[in-house]
Write an enzyme that holds these catalytic residues in place. Structure first.
Site, short mmCIF file in Angstrom:
data_model
loop_
_atom_site.label_atom_id
_atom_site.label_comp_id
_atom_site.label_asym_id
_atom_site.label_seq_id
_atom_site.Cartn_x
_atom_site.Cartn_y
_atom_site.Cartn_z
N HIS A 22 55.49 65.58 76.79
CA HIS A 22 56.94 65.13 76.91
C HIS A 22 57.50 64.50 75.57
O HIS A 22 56.68 64.38 74.61
CB HIS A 22 56.61 63.89 77.95
CG HIS A 22 55.90 62.81 77.53
ND1 HIS A 22 54.35 62.82 77.29
CD2 HIS A 22 56.28 61.41 76.79
CE1 HIS A 22 54.10 61.54 76.65
NE2 HIS A 22 55.06 60.85 76.27
N ASP A 52 59.75 60.89 74.60
CA ASP A 52 59.82 59.71 75.49
C ASP A 52 61.23 59.65 75.79
O ASP A 52 62.17 59.62 75.20
CB ASP A 52 59.26 58.42 74.40
CG ASP A 52 57.81 58.53 74.23
OD1 ASP A 52 57.18 59.12 75.16
OD2 ASP A 52 57.43 58.24 73.30
N HIS A 69 54.79 65.43 72.76
CA HIS A 69 53.64 64.81 72.31
C HIS A 69 52.70 64.48 73.88
O HIS A 69 53.51 64.70 74.95
CB HIS A 69 53.65 63.53 71.74
CG HIS A 69 54.47 62.37 72.41
ND1 HIS A 69 55.81 62.37 72.62
CD2 HIS A 69 54.02 61.44 73.02
CE1 HIS A 69 56.23 61.16 72.90
NE2 HIS A 69 55.21 60.57 73.45
N ARG A 117 52.66 49.39 71.70
CA ARG A 117 53.59 50.38 71.42
C ARG A 117 55.22 49.81 71.63
O ARG A 117 55.21 48.73 72.15
CB ARG A 117 53.58 51.55 72.94
CG ARG A 117 54.47 52.57 72.86
CD ARG A 117 54.32 53.17 74.45
NE ARG A 117 55.12 54.47 74.41
CZ ARG A 117 56.23 54.31 75.07
NH1 ARG A 117 56.77 53.36 75.35
NH2 ARG A 117 56.78 55.58 75.03
C1 OGA Z 1 53.45 57.27 74.17
C2 OGA Z 1 52.48 58.07 74.30
C3 OGA Z 1 50.36 58.93 73.68
C4 OGA Z 1 49.02 58.37 73.28
O1 OGA Z 1 53.08 56.00 73.91
O2 OGA Z 1 54.52 57.44 74.50
O3 OGA Z 1 52.59 59.17 75.14
O4 OGA Z 1 48.09 59.12 72.98
N1 OGA Z 1 51.17 57.71 74.07
O5 OGA Z 1 48.65 57.12 73.65
MN MN Z 2 55.13 59.07 75.16
#
Ligand code: OGA
Ligand code: MN
Length: 283
Positions: A101, A103, A258, A274
């Site tokens: 995806h 974000d 990602h 995050r």
């Molecule tokens: C995010 C995500 C990936 C991960 O934080 O948007 O997709 O590896 N993280 O935690």
């Molecule tokens: Mn993500």
């Protein structure tokens, strides 16, 4: 400051700086490297929440996520990705990002960049992969580029409406209707977007959030999506990151997709902070 590419296709590690303490000139260099490499990895950072937030704010206005239950108790802007449990309950989201995806593509104003800080890492598993969507676009045939020109894709947060993804048990529990309630209205974006800072074109769809192509009949749209989704996950567009403790990564959602690779064994902890920076309307 030293910038070392991590692969041929995307990503660079930045050595020798403290992101909590950057002058304007150094920040401009970091920003330039971000546009060039799309993912930056800063090693050995010491980032209490307020410092991570302050660094993120240098890239733009922060955004909040619709899943409010992952919020850090003291800091609104921080979300917690974690498989840690307290009193039998997860203290953060244990499975965020488990399908490819970009974000917040399911909103009108998706994320510019995401910043993830590794507070605790498992010995095994928990890697993150990114795939380069400039590369995905550039390697399409001329005929395909023309076909995509002017097409728009529909994005939704609602897993129940997307046969390409699984509905995890925890969501099955809350049911289709409740889930539809927390999902915002669908967003419609160009299938090929232009990066607002580099002017380059990038393929903009994903397995997790894209459910159809507006201008095409259902069957034709799904077939085209299958083809593009297979293309965008080619191994030579991808960099896989094995986290080190106190890595801070920042990535450009306007030209990458990602994936959280998962595979953390029972009993091992992956705990991340995050922050997301709001972008602008894709065009
Ligand atoms: C995010 C995500 C990936 C991960 O934080 O948007 O997709 O590896 N993280 O935690
Ligand atoms: Mn993500």
């Amino acid at each position: 400051m030293q910038i070392n590419p991590l692969s041929d296709v995307l990503g660079a590690e930045v050595i020798g700086i403290d992101v909590g303490n950057l002058d304007e000139v150094t920040f401009d260099k970091v920003h330039e490297a971000f546009l060039e490499h799309h993912v930056l990895v800063f090693r050995d950072q010491n980032l209490p929440p307020e410092r991570q937030v302050a660094f993120a704010q240098r890239f733009g206005e922060l955004d909040v996520h619709i899943q409010k239950d992952n919020k850090h108790s003291g800091h609104e802007a921080i979300q917690v990705l974690s498989n840690k449990k307290v009193n039998g309950e997860y203290i953060g989201s244990p499975s965020a990002g488990d399908a490819w995806h970009s974000d917040l593509s399911y909103t009108d104003i998706p994320t510019l960049c995401t910043m993830l800080y590794a507070m605790e890492i498992p010995e095994v598993g928990g890697d993150t992969e990114w795939s380069n969507m400039y590369r995905a676009y550039d390697t399409l045939s001329e005929e395909m580029k023309q076909r995509l020109d002017g097409l728009h894709a529909r994005h939704t947060f609602n897993r129940f409406r997307n046969p390409r993804v699984e509905v995890p048990e925890i969501y099955k529990g809350i049911g289709k209707e409740r889930y539809a309630d927390i999902a915002p209205p669908d967003a419609v974006h160009p299938l090929v977007r232009t990066h607002p800072e580099t002017g380059r074109k990038a393929l903009y769809l994903s397995e997790r959030f894209t459910i159809g192509i507006e201008e095409l009949e259902e069957e034709e749209g799904q077939a085209l999506m299958d083809e593009l989704i297979a293309h965008q996950k080619q191994r030579d567009f991808i960099y896989r990151h094995k986290w080190s403790l106190h890595d801070l990564t920042i990535w450009d959602n306007r030209c990458l997709i990602h994936l959280a690779c998962g595979g953390v064994p029972e009993g091992q902890i992956r705990h991340m902070h995050r922050v997301i920076v709001r972008g602008d309307k894709p065009y």
